[in-house]
Design a protein around this motif. Structure first.
Motif, PDB file in Angstrom:
ATOM      1  N   ILE A 319       4.228  -1.782  16.455  1.00  0.00           N
ATOM      2  CA  ILE A 319       5.498  -1.598  15.722  1.00  0.00           C
ATOM      3  C   ILE A 319       5.602  -2.647  14.610  1.00  0.00           C
ATOM      4  CG2 ILE A 319       8.036  -1.574  15.916  1.00  0.00           C
ATOM      5  CD1 ILE A 319       6.601   0.672  17.507  1.00  0.00           C
ATOM      6  N   PHE A 320       5.302  -3.899  14.976  1.00  0.00           N
ATOM      7  CA  PHE A 320       5.341  -4.965  13.971  1.00  0.00           C
ATOM      8  C   PHE A 320       4.434  -4.595  12.800  1.00  0.00           C
ATOM      9  CE2 PHE A 320       3.017  -8.604  12.243  1.00  0.00           C
ATOM     10  CZ  PHE A 320       4.057  -9.264  11.606  1.00  0.00           C
ATOM     11  N   SER A 321       3.229  -4.130  13.147  1.00  0.00           N
ATOM     12  CA  SER A 321       2.231  -3.806  12.127  1.00  0.00           C
ATOM     13  C   SER A 321       2.763  -2.761  11.139  1.00  0.00           C
ATOM     14  CB  SER A 321       0.971  -3.303  12.838  1.00  0.00           C
ATOM     15  OG  SER A 321       0.002  -2.956  11.908  1.00  0.00           O
ATOM     16  N   LYS A 322       3.365  -1.709  11.681  1.00  0.00           N
ATOM     17  CA  LYS A 322       3.868  -0.636  10.811  1.00  0.00           C
ATOM     18  C   LYS A 322       5.035  -1.128   9.952  1.00  0.00           C
ATOM     19  CE  LYS A 322       2.664   2.900  14.139  1.00  0.00           C
ATOM     20  NZ  LYS A 322       3.142   3.724  15.233  1.00  0.00           N
ATOM     21  N   VAL A 323       5.960  -1.823  10.598  1.00  0.00           N
ATOM     22  CA  VAL A 323       7.176  -2.208   9.874  1.00  0.00           C
ATOM     23  C   VAL A 323       6.863  -3.249   8.794  1.00  0.00           C
ATOM     24  CG1 VAL A 323       9.507  -3.172  10.107  1.00  0.00           C
ATOM     25  CG2 VAL A 323       8.615  -1.620  11.850  1.00  0.00           C
ATOM     26  N   ILE A 324       5.962  -4.178   9.104  1.00  0.00           N
ATOM     27  CA  ILE A 324       5.670  -5.220   8.100  1.00  0.00           C
ATOM     28  C   ILE A 324       4.967  -4.593   6.887  1.00  0.00           C
ATOM     29  CG2 ILE A 324       3.436  -6.059   9.007  1.00  0.00           C
ATOM     30  CD1 ILE A 324       6.308  -8.208   7.614  1.00  0.00           C
ATOM     31  N   CYS A 325       4.191  -3.551   7.119  1.00  0.00           N
ATOM     32  CA  CYS A 325       3.562  -2.856   5.982  1.00  0.00           C
ATOM     33  C   CYS A 325       4.633  -2.194   5.125  1.00  0.00           C
ATOM     34  CB  CYS A 325       2.570  -1.797   6.475  1.00  0.00           C
ATOM     35  SG  CYS A 325       1.033  -2.510   7.063  1.00  0.00           S
ATOM     36  N   ASP A 326       5.593  -1.578   5.779  1.00  0.00           N
ATOM     37  CA  ASP A 326       6.657  -0.919   5.033  1.00  0.00           C
ATOM     38  C   ASP A 326       7.479  -1.945   4.244  1.00  0.00           C
ATOM     39  OD1 ASP A 326       8.054   1.500   4.388  1.00  0.00           O
ATOM     40  OD2 ASP A 326       9.742   0.646   5.506  1.00  0.00           O
ATOM     41  N   ILE A 327       7.761  -3.061   4.892  1.00  0.00           N
ATOM     42  CA  ILE A 327       8.519  -4.119   4.196  1.00  0.00           C
ATOM     43  C   ILE A 327       7.711  -4.610   2.992  1.00  0.00           C
ATOM     44  CG2 ILE A 327       9.330  -6.511   4.441  1.00  0.00           C
ATOM     45  CD1 ILE A 327      10.137  -5.809   7.342  1.00  0.00           C
ATOM     46  N   GLY A 328       6.412  -4.812   3.220  1.00  0.00           N
ATOM     47  CA  GLY A 328       5.533  -5.309   2.148  1.00  0.00           C
ATOM     48  C   GLY A 328       5.478  -4.377   0.957  1.00  0.00           C
ATOM     49  N   LYS A 329       5.615  -3.081   1.251  1.00  0.00           N
ATOM     50  CA  LYS A 329       5.574  -2.081   0.185  1.00  0.00           C
ATOM     51  C   LYS A 329       6.774  -2.243  -0.759  1.00  0.00           C
ATOM     52  CE  LYS A 329       5.431   2.038   1.875  1.00  0.00           C
ATOM     53  NZ  LYS A 329       5.396   3.400   2.332  1.00  0.00           N
ATOM     54  N   HIS A 330       7.929  -2.565  -0.170  1.00  0.00           N
ATOM     55  CA  HIS A 330       9.157  -2.625  -0.966  1.00  0.00           C
ATOM     56  C   HIS A 330       9.501  -4.025  -1.464  1.00  0.00           C
ATOM     57  CE1 HIS A 330       9.620   1.117   1.440  1.00  0.00           C
ATOM     58  NE2 HIS A 330       9.869   1.553   0.226  1.00  0.00           N
ATOM     59  N   ASP A 331       8.969  -5.030  -0.833  1.00  0.00           N
ATOM     60  CA  ASP A 331       9.345  -6.393  -1.215  1.00  0.00           C
ATOM     61  C   ASP A 331       8.095  -7.193  -1.593  1.00  0.00           C
ATOM     62  OD1 ASP A 331      10.240  -8.945  -1.483  1.00  0.00           O
ATOM     63  OD2 ASP A 331      11.462  -8.956   0.334  1.00  0.00           O
ATOM     64  N   PRO A 332       7.869  -7.376  -2.896  1.00  0.00           N
ATOM     65  CA  PRO A 332       6.649  -8.086  -3.331  1.00  0.00           C
ATOM     66  C   PRO A 332       6.651  -9.564  -2.983  1.00  0.00           C
ATOM     67  CG  PRO A 332       8.070  -7.593  -5.208  1.00  0.00           C
ATOM     68  CD  PRO A 332       8.705  -6.931  -4.023  1.00  0.00           C
ATOM     69  N   ASN A 333       7.802 -10.082  -2.531  1.00  0.00           N
ATOM     70  CA  ASN A 333       7.850 -11.497  -2.153  1.00  0.00           C
ATOM     71  C   ASN A 333       7.379 -11.743  -0.731  1.00  0.00           C
ATOM     72  OD1 ASN A 333       8.707 -12.585  -4.541  1.00  0.00           O
ATOM     73  ND2 ASN A 333      10.882 -12.176  -4.088  1.00  0.00           N
ATOM     74  N   VAL A 334       7.203 -10.679   0.018  1.00  0.00           N
ATOM     75  CA  VAL A 334       6.772 -10.862   1.412  1.00  0.00           C
ATOM     76  C   VAL A 334       5.253 -11.028   1.447  1.00  0.00           C
ATOM     77  CG1 VAL A 334       6.525  -9.706   3.650  1.00  0.00           C
ATOM     78  CG2 VAL A 334       8.737  -9.737   2.496  1.00  0.00           C
ATOM     79  N   ALA A 335       4.824 -12.162   2.005  1.00  0.00           N
ATOM     80  CA  ALA A 335       3.390 -12.424   2.207  1.00  0.00           C
ATOM     81  C   ALA A 335       3.189 -12.709   3.691  1.00  0.00           C
ATOM     82  CB  ALA A 335       2.964 -13.633   1.389  1.00  0.00           C
ATOM     83  N   VAL A 336       2.025 -12.388   4.210  1.00  0.00           N
ATOM     84  CA  VAL A 336       1.809 -12.583   5.649  1.00  0.00           C
ATOM     85  C   VAL A 336       0.664 -13.553   5.900  1.00  0.00           C
ATOM     86  CG1 VAL A 336       2.670 -10.268   6.179  1.00  0.00           C
ATOM     87  CG2 VAL A 336       0.208 -10.646   5.961  1.00  0.00           C
ATOM     88  N   ILE A 337       0.759 -14.211   7.046  1.00  0.00           N
ATOM     89  CA  ILE A 337      -0.238 -15.221   7.420  1.00  0.00           C
ATOM     90  C   ILE A 337      -0.698 -14.952   8.848  1.00  0.00           C
ATOM     91  CG2 ILE A 337      -0.613 -17.714   7.769  1.00  0.00           C
ATOM     92  CD1 ILE A 337       1.913 -18.085   5.948  1.00  0.00           C
ATOM     93  N   THR A 338      -1.994 -15.122   9.067  1.00  0.00           N
ATOM     94  CA  THR A 338      -2.504 -15.136  10.433  1.00  0.00           C
ATOM     95  C   THR A 338      -3.425 -16.336  10.592  1.00  0.00           C
ATOM     96  OG1 THR A 338      -3.799 -13.987  12.123  1.00  0.00           O
ATOM     97  CG2 THR A 338      -4.479 -13.621   9.863  1.00  0.00           C
ATOM     98  N   ALA A 339      -3.487 -16.842  11.805  1.00  0.00           N
ATOM     99  CA  ALA A 339      -4.450 -17.896  12.114  1.00  0.00           C
ATOM    100  C   ALA A 339      -5.583 -17.248  12.912  1.00  0.00           C
ATOM    101  CB  ALA A 339      -3.776 -19.023  12.897  1.00  0.00           C
ATOM    102  N   ALA A 340      -6.427 -16.526  12.194  1.00  0.00           N
ATOM    103  CA  ALA A 340      -7.640 -15.901  12.766  1.00  0.00           C
ATOM    104  C   ALA A 340      -7.341 -14.814  13.789  1.00  0.00           C
ATOM    105  CB  ALA A 340      -8.548 -16.966  13.393  1.00  0.00           C
ATOM    106  N   MET A 341      -6.148 -14.219  13.718  1.00  0.00           N
ATOM    107  CA  MET A 341      -5.797 -13.192  14.692  1.00  0.00           C
ATOM    108  C   MET A 341      -5.278 -11.946  13.972  1.00  0.00           C
ATOM    109  SD  MET A 341      -6.511 -14.724  17.529  1.00  0.00           S
ATOM    110  CE  MET A 341      -5.859 -13.653  18.754  1.00  0.00           C
ATOM    111  N   ALA A 342      -5.981 -11.507  12.943  1.00  0.00           N
ATOM    112  CA  ALA A 342      -5.491 -10.366  12.160  1.00  0.00           C
ATOM    113  C   ALA A 342      -5.394  -9.114  13.028  1.00  0.00           C
ATOM    114  CB  ALA A 342      -6.404 -10.120  10.971  1.00  0.00           C
TER     115      ALA A 342
END
Ligand SMILES: Cc1ncc(C[n+]2csc(CCOP(=O)(O)OP(=O)(O)O)c2C)c(N)n1
Ligand SMILES: CC(=O)[C@@H](O)[C@H](O)COP(=O)(O)O
Ligand SMILES: [Mg+2]
Length: 628
Positions: A319-342
């Motif tokens: 769910i997180f994966s889908k929603v964060i993609c949708d948010i990223g599509k509409h908000d160019p200020n959203v950037a994501v970070i992972t510590a080796a756990m993509a």
């Protein structure tokens, strides 16, 4: 079967050198067969079979100390130290752990589970050995992925002064869980093309030392000389320049070569790094082809490599994966970070759609937090998706770099609560306590899949740090209609009655809802409230509840100390509110491996146990009041 001749540590020394290759084959077959039934960390273990055999051949246990970084690759070590039978109950409740445990065997020198600790711990052992005038070898085995963690460099820096032997094995299989990242990874890639050398190294180093060192231009000349030859004849110059002898690269599936390298390494007076090249997943075609998928796997069909149980429902991570993609599509200020756990955090999809706004920082959670703070200070709205237990690594950074400046960083805290078979090191049971104490931090947790989506959208709009915690596994899809907008600091009343009130935190809603039904069946009224906000606490709701309820029960999958229950009790006490609080939480302890359902029963956080505890408490309360 040679494997049957290995009943305890050091039995391997009885085999002749020719038999060791056969033993490696038998170990691989054993691991594939057992892990196909229980699940576990397959690919990393298949990669270190020869390396482990060589270590056990050259060193003597438990006198010598082997420290396995992360520890997910210690299965062959367990087999060679007499724990073959333990694989039937690997990672099961009461069974053998998937990680080294001192309580499991005297041959496990140090407990691991989290990355990049082995060099620090090994150095500690070395200093203790020398102070006590003892005589043993210390060998820290660290992967190329774990070498992206800052603590490894702090330890190397610290180890450089040593004048006594300390062996560091860099197990380089070109992979973290997914592809390894960063400058060190690139540097190792260059070293891989160099030839293994031992005698040659000494000659070259001596030759360099003989160049006269007078005058600036001469020093510059030396530098040029060193750098021009470094990749040709002196690989590992970075380590050498730090004062750490570099041996390698060594072919990691050649037992004879490995044994010779270890014997050489033992002679070095000071820290020595053996750069060993291995293949993740070696010997099992599906794992060689897709090492990420077989890094950690559930039970699978050996002939195809396909998982035996396919998930039919979305996990919270999905769910997180889908929603964060949708948010990223509409908000160019959203950037994501992972510590080796993509993959584990569900950020791989975002990486595919928006590669420029995706950052894999390596196994470096502390850096990840401060990096997020920097992004936020620069005008972005970063979302750091990170496992609860790994975020513990970034505690000071959360306070000093995020909280203090009230920066809009979103922490998507995955694997919160009990995670199951990884056990003690990985249970996400401390985050409510460590996040709840940070000024400016908002802490929220969704009751179901719909609320996770709503909370994520709320968080990326919020002007300050927000942590959203959610668990491993299937997302609860009940109570879809209970979807009132997320309102800062406000909880959600699901059922309003009198007498007993349950307030559940996040995913414990599902168990709380079952508990309420059981309580009602016994004949008591029972309200049910979804806390939504752990911090700030909805004090008004507690004031209201106390007017019509005698008992408030808090339900959370976090340790008691510093958790939601304590916050509620504290509020009630400080405000002299006449209501009894019963805090149902995890004990203030480490919780071993096992299925989540079973562990919940063990700690009395399943619906049956909670019902009994609540009803007993309520009956006692009523009796006390009757006596008054
Ligand atoms: C602090 C921390 N963050 C993340 C992890 C999750 N994790 C476990 S193994 C691993 C990759 C390790 O790569 P490497 O050290 O190269 O070992 P390999 O699996 O390749 O043998 C990661 C990211 C962890 N165990 N600890
Ligand atoms: C060893 C390690 O830390 C990881 O491989 C961890 O086991 C992953 O856990 P998940 O299976 O929850 O992604
Ligand atoms: Mg690796």
């Amino acid at each position: 079967m040679l494997l049957e001749r290995i009943e305890k540590e050091n039995d391997i020394k009885e085999l002749n050198m020719e038999e060791l290759d056969q033993l490696a084959g038998e170990i691989r077959e054993f691991l594939i067969q057992k892990i196909s039934l229980t699940g576990g960390h397959l690919a990393s273990n298949l990669g270190v079979v020869e390396l482990t055999i060589a270590m056990h051949r050259v060193f003597t246990l438990p006198k010598d100390k082997m420290i396995w970084d992360v520890g997910h690759q210690s299965y062959t070590h367990k087999i060679l130290t007499g724990r073959r039978a333990g694989f039937d109950a690997l990672r099961k409740y009461g069974g053998m752990s998937g990680f080294p445990k001192r309580k499991e065997s005297p041959c496990d020198a140090f407990d691991t589970g989290h990355s990049s600790t082995s060099i620090s711990a090994g150095l500690g052992y070395v200093e203790a050995r020398d102070l006590k005038g003892e005589d043993y070898s210390v060998i820290s085995v660290i992967g190329d992925g774990a070498m992206t963690g800052g603590m490894a460099y702090e330890a190397l820096n610290n180890a450089a002064h040593l004048k006594t032997n300390f062996i560091i094995v860099l197990n380089d299989n070109y992979m973290s869980i997914s592809e390894n990242v960063g400058g060190m990874s690139n540097y190792l890639a260059q070293l891989r093309t160099a030839d293994f050398y031992t005698g040659l190294k000494k000659g070259v180093t001596n030759a360099l030392h003989k160049i006269p060192t007078v005058g600036d231009h001469m020093i510059e000349q030396i530098r040029r000389t060193k750098s021009s030859i470094k990749q040709l004849v002196v690989p590992g110059m970075l380590f050498e320049d730090m004062g750490i002898t570099y041996l390698g690269p060594i072919p990691g599936h050649d037992i004879g070569m490995l044994c010779r390298a270890f014997r050489e390494a033992k002679k070095v007076e000071g820290p020595v790094l053996l750069h060993v090249l291995t293949q993740k997943g070696k010997g099992y075609a599906p794992a060689e082809k897709d090492p990420s998928r077989f890094h950690g796997t559930g039970p699978f069909d050996i002939s195809t490599g396909e998982p035996l149980q396919k998930a039919s429902k979305d996990t919270y991570t999905d769910i997180f994966s889908k929603v964060i993609c949708d948010i990223g599509k509409h908000d160019p200020n959203v950037a994501v970070i992972t510590a080796a756990m993509a993959d584990g955090t569900g950020l791989s999809a975002f990486a595919r759609y928006f590669p420029k706004r995706f950052f894999d920082v390596g196994i470096a959670e502390g850096h990840g937090v401060t990096f997020a703070a920097g992004l936020a200070a620069g005008g972005m709205h970063p979302v750091f998706a990170v496992y609860s237990s790994f975020l513990q690594r970034g505690y000071d950074q959360l306070i000093h770099d995020v909280g203090l400046q009230n920066l809009p960083v979103v922490l998507a805290v995955d694997r919160a609560g009990l995670v199951g078979s990884d056990g003690e090191t990985h249970q996400g049971i401390f985050d409510l306590s460590y996040l709840g104490g940070i000024p400016n931090m908002t802490v929220i947790s969704p009751k179901n899949r719909w609320e996770l989506a709503d909370m994520l959208r709320f968080a990326v709009q919020f002007d300050g740090p927000v942590a959203i915690r959610y668990p491993r596994g299937t997302a609860y899809d009940g109570y879809e209609k209970y979807r009132a907008p997320i309102c800062y600091g406000k909880s959600e009343v699901i059922y309003e009655e009198e007498g007993i009130a349950l307030i559940s935190v996040g995913h414990m809603f599902e168990e709380a809802e079952k508990t309420r039904r059981a309580i009602k069946k016994i004949g008591y009224n029972c309200s049910l409230i979804n806390a939504r906000f752990v911090k700030p606490l909805d004090g008004e709701m507690i004031d209201e509840l106390s007017k019509t309820h005698r008992l408030i029960v808090t339900i959370e999958e976090n340790i008691l100390c510093g958790g939601f229950g304590e916050r509620v009790s504290d509020y009630v006490l400080k405000n002299h509110i006449p209501v009894q609080v019963l805090s149902l939480a995890l004990p203030d302890d480490y919780i071993e491996h096992g299925s989540v359902d079973l562990l919940r029963r063990e700690v009395l956080l399943d619906a049956d146990s909670m019902t009994k505890r609540i009803v007993t408490e309520y009956v006692q309360l009523q009796q006390e009041e009757e006596r008054k």
